[in-house]
Design an enzyme around this catalytic site. Structure first.
Site, mmCIF file in Angstrom:
data_model
loop_
_atom_site.group_PDB
_atom_site.id
_atom_site.type_symbol
_atom_site.label_atom_id
_atom_site.label_comp_id
_atom_site.label_asym_id
_atom_site.label_seq_id
_atom_site.Cartn_x
_atom_site.Cartn_y
_atom_site.Cartn_z
ATOM 1 N N ASP A 287 0.857 -1.182 0.000
ATOM 2 C CA ASP A 287 0.000 0.000 0.000
ATOM 3 C C ASP A 287 0.898 1.239 0.000
ATOM 4 O O ASP A 287 2.117 1.153 0.201
ATOM 5 C CB ASP A 287 -0.967 -0.010 1.193
HETATM 6 C C1 BGC Z 1 -5.062 3.276 0.359
HETATM 7 C C2 BGC Z 1 -5.385 2.216 -0.676
HETATM 8 C C3 BGC Z 1 -5.398 2.828 -2.046
HETATM 9 C C4 BGC Z 1 -4.069 3.498 -2.300
HETATM 10 C C5 BGC Z 1 -3.967 4.111 -3.671
HETATM 11 C C6 BGC Z 1 -3.835 4.083 -0.011
HETATM 12 O O1 BGC Z 1 -3.703 5.181 0.818
HETATM 13 O O2 BGC Z 1 -4.874 2.658 1.611
HETATM 14 O O3 BGC Z 1 -6.618 1.617 -0.390
HETATM 15 O O4 BGC Z 1 -5.663 1.836 -2.992
HETATM 16 O O5 BGC Z 1 -3.882 4.520 -1.346
HETATM 17 O O6 BGC Z 1 -4.806 5.171 -3.841
#
Ligand code: BGC
Length: 765
Positions: A287
């Protein structure tokens, strides 16, 4: 499964000569052909090129388009996200084809969580439909619109089971139940990926956030998860597994630690379970910024060490940091990371690119320049009919005293509330490329429905909150909340005057979308004070009061429930929200949604979930006893239970009929009930099957959902609904962590919610 897009849309676009080289051809999309192709390609790659494939970047101030051009030229990037228009995407893919040595195509990803251009209701609302065909429609259209924008992958579905309404991300998932979440996640993956993610109008999914992110302590985002293996395997892991069994090509790794080990450094999760047990062949992606966070988690000493730990744990691609590119060459040189480990990670990246069909045609989701939409946000790129249909199915009727609803299309209706005319809130958080201005507000929807038949009055009544700190928080990155600068009293006065002129008042209240998002955890789950005052003031007029709730989490609504004549949970309903809610308010659609999460009475009751253990001292409200498990200052149990939702008609259930009183080891039994629509309107409802293992080697939940069927009945009509129960529904993880089904008696409970059921039992031999 319902396929909306027929072959006519599966246009095969001509290969573009500019990129023709030895990599590209009509490669068969089979695992064998893929493995051979990737093995061969790996041999041609330098170490730096392999490391480049492991990097996923987002376009932004740090990575401007010029910087990215340089990276592409040097083979330093494998995929891009947050770039969502065909011209932008094509320009980058062109650069790969023109500038890079091996011409390995990029893939393009985005958070397509509940729609791309068309916003469908938020996932928690989608779960309220309990309608797998509706989910398939959402998945298919989301994939269509995303692929039409040139995207190859989505960071979805989010299948984090959660019992935590304080957690801001509760809105992105499918609620508290393992079975329901698994079914929803599976349907989403199947419909988004279609027959193959390589198809013109399909995209690959990346299920998230692996694992157990929904169980963060106290609902504080990014926090810790500490959980028994039984609970992890029984309740939290199955939805990820279901999504992978459905073929999800990607897995996004969660930000939390599990039992002390961050998921990003957790080789037990990422290798032992994911690869060895579940045989996952796709890609794991960290993530956002998770790799550098390993330092703050205290499992890596410095950036280089964090990279070593993450790669060894099995994180194939790093999202939004430069760490892999910066440190892996040195780590390989000094032997801390082996080239084999780099090959393993790169192989997975190349595998998914192959499965996306990018080696057959890197432009397969782009087509020729001339086919680009003239207006990216053109109205005809939206799917309003389907959005309205799904939104109606997602609405849950919580209360309807004296049949306050449906409203008549005559007289004078007052619509009041800070959410009544808000375009942005209607589309909810994570609304991808949806344009707020294209959403239909409740005010617009009601006005469309009433046309000239009745008078619609409107007043804002209150700001969504008067708390300056919260307003600043919500407006930190965008002007998300428009504050009416009149005094709270002036707003209330106008609301009361408006209500007094009307026959009935509809109050649109709840949360701003930013209140229930990533990093938006709350200590309390109540309607903000400014809006509570509005309800009090309008209630005092004595007019019939319909509360239309717009929110992304279960709220504690004891007082509001007492005040309202009717209570309608509409969540954040998406682009066609206003029309859909109006359909329900005026009876053009009979509500059928059911809650995918229990609504507690107060925040102190959390966690409040229906499938709890009985304990040695269960509370029984019929025989109150001090020394039982309960709170003395609060009624026990939820305000609205899991699976609950009313209709404008009534349904009755017959007794349960079992096909037999016993079930052999590998056999099955069937439980049936006859459901009758005893009211005067046609309507749909959801028949829910729950089981309880009465005596087992470990305590088992008082009930667990093991099946559901959504049925439509005409007024007066009956239908028999049957559930086949086999061993798989009885299995659980025992104290020795073996998955077993133990002989003994099982209760069978069938209901239209989790609390009120008709019961029977059988013996598993
Ligand atoms: C979130 C994810 C998301 C990613 C990309 C992160 O901050 O936890 O769920 O897919 O950002 O936007």
């Amino acid at each position: 499964m319902k396929w909306i897009y027929s072959v006519s849309l599966a246009v095969t676009l001509a290969m573009q000569p500019a990129f023709a080289n030895e990599l590209f051809g009509q490669h068969p999309l089979t695992p064998e052909a893929r493995d051979a192709f990737v093995t061969d390609l790996l041999k041609k790659m330098t170490l730096d090129e392999k490391i480049g494939q492991m990097r996923l970047i987002t376009v932004g101030p740090e990575n401007t388009k010029d910087v990215i051009r340089g990276m592409i030229k040097d083979g330093q990037v494998g995929a891009i996200f947050n770039t969502v228009t065909r011209p932008d995407i094509r320009a980058m893919q062109d650069q790969v084809m023109q500038l890079s040595r091996l011409k390995i195509p990029l893939f393009f990803a985005y958070d397509v969580v509940h729609g791309q251009r068309t916003a469908f209701p938020i996932p928690l609302a989608l779960a309220s439909s309990w309608d797998l065909d509706a989910i398939a429609t959402v998945g298919r259209i989301s994939a269509y619109e995303a692929a039409d924008d040139g995207l190859n992958m989505t960071w979805a579905p989010m299948v984090d089971v959660t019992r935590e309404p304080r957690w801001g991300r509760v809105s992105e998932g499918f609620g508290e139940d393992t079975w329901l979440t698994s079914e929803m996640g599976r349907a989403m993956v199947e419909s988004m990926q279609g027959k193959s993610p390589a198809d013109r109008y399909s995209i690959m999914t990346s299920v998230k956030h692996y694992a157990a992110y929904g169980a963060v302590e106290g609902g504080r985002d990014y926090n810790t998860v500490d959980m028994s293996p039984q609970r992890l395997f029984q309740d939290y892991l199955p939805p990820y597994k279901a999504a992978l069994d459905a073929g999800s090509g990607g897995v996004m790794v969660s930000l939390n630690a599990i039992n002390g080990v961050p998921a990003t450094s957790n080789s037990w999760l990422l290798k032992d379970i994911l690869r060895d047990e579940w045989k996952f062949k796709g890609i794991t992606i960290s993530d956002h910024g998770a790799i550098k966070e390993l330092i703050r988690h205290g499992v890596a000493s410095d950036p280089q060490d964090a990279v070593r730990v993450a790669v060894k744990a099995g994180v194939n691609m790093s999202m939004s940091d430069e760490y892999y590119s910066r440190y892996l060459p040195e780590l390989v040189k000094n032997g801390a990371v082996t080239e084999q480990e780099i090959d393993d990670a790169t192989r997975h990246v190349l595998n998914v690119k192959y499965d996306m069909g990018l080696f057959n045609d890197p432009y397969s989701h782009l087509g020729p320049k001339e086919s680009d939409p003239v207006d990216t946000n053109a109205e005809n790129r939206l799917h309003r009919t389907q959005a309205r249909d799904v939104a109606r199915k997602s609405i849950v009727l919580l209360k309807n005293r004296l049949e306050t609803l449906p409203l008549k299309k005559s007289g004078t209706v007052a619509l009041i509330g800070p959410l009544a005319d808000s375009h942005l809130d209607m589309i909810g958080s994570w609304s991808a490329a949806a344009v707020a201005a294209q959403s239909v507000t409740l005010r617009q929807g009601m006005s469309n429905a009433l046309a000239n038949k009745a008078t619609l009055l409107y007043a804002k009544g209150a700001n969504v909150t008067d708390n300056k700190g919260i307003i600043d928080f919500l407006n930190l990155y965008e002007q998300a909340v428009q504050i009416d600068t009149r005094s709270p009293q002036a707003l209330l006065d106008e609301a009361v005057a408006t209500a007094k002129k009307a026959d009935v008042v509809v109050l649109a209240i709840g949360e701003a979308r930013g209140m229930v998002h990533e990093a938006s955890s709350q200590t309390n789950i109540i309607i903000p004070d400014s809006q509570q005052k509005l309800i009090d003031a309008v209630k005092a007029t004595g007019k019939p009061l319909v509360l239309v709730l717009m929110n992304g989490r279960p709220l504690a609504l004891v007082k509001e429930d007492q005040q309202a004549d009717a209570l309608l949970e509409t969540w954040f309903s998406g682009t066609e929200g206003g029309n859909a809610i109006a359909d329900v308010l005026f009876g053009d659609y009979n509500p059928s949604g059911k809650l995918p999460m229990s609504f507690p009475r107060s925040v102190g009751q959390i966690p409040m979930y229906y499938n709890h253990l009985n304990t040695g001292r269960p509370y029984n409200y019929l025989v109150p006893n001090k020394y039982t498990s309960h709170y003395y200052d609060e009624a026990n149990g939820p305000l609205f239970p899991f699976g609950y939702g009313l209709s404008y008609t009534r349904f009755s259930l017959s007794d349960v009929k079992m096909s037999g009183s016993t079930m052999s080891r590998e056999g099955s039994v069937t439980a049936s009930v006859t459901v009758t629509n005893t009211g005067k309107r046609d309507g749909a409802t959801v028949v829910q099957l729950y089981l309880n293992d009465q005596v087992a080697s470990i305590s088992r939940p008082v009930k667990e959902l093991k099946g559901f069927k959504r049925i439509m009945l005409k007024a007066g009509e009956s239908q028999t609904v049957s559930f086949k129960i086999d061993k798989s529904a009885l299995m659980f993880w025992n104290a020795q962590m073996q998955q077993v089904a133990e002989p003994g008696k099982f209760s069978v409970m069938i209901g239209l919610d989790s609390a009120k059921t008709v019961n029977s039992e059988f013996t598993y031999l």
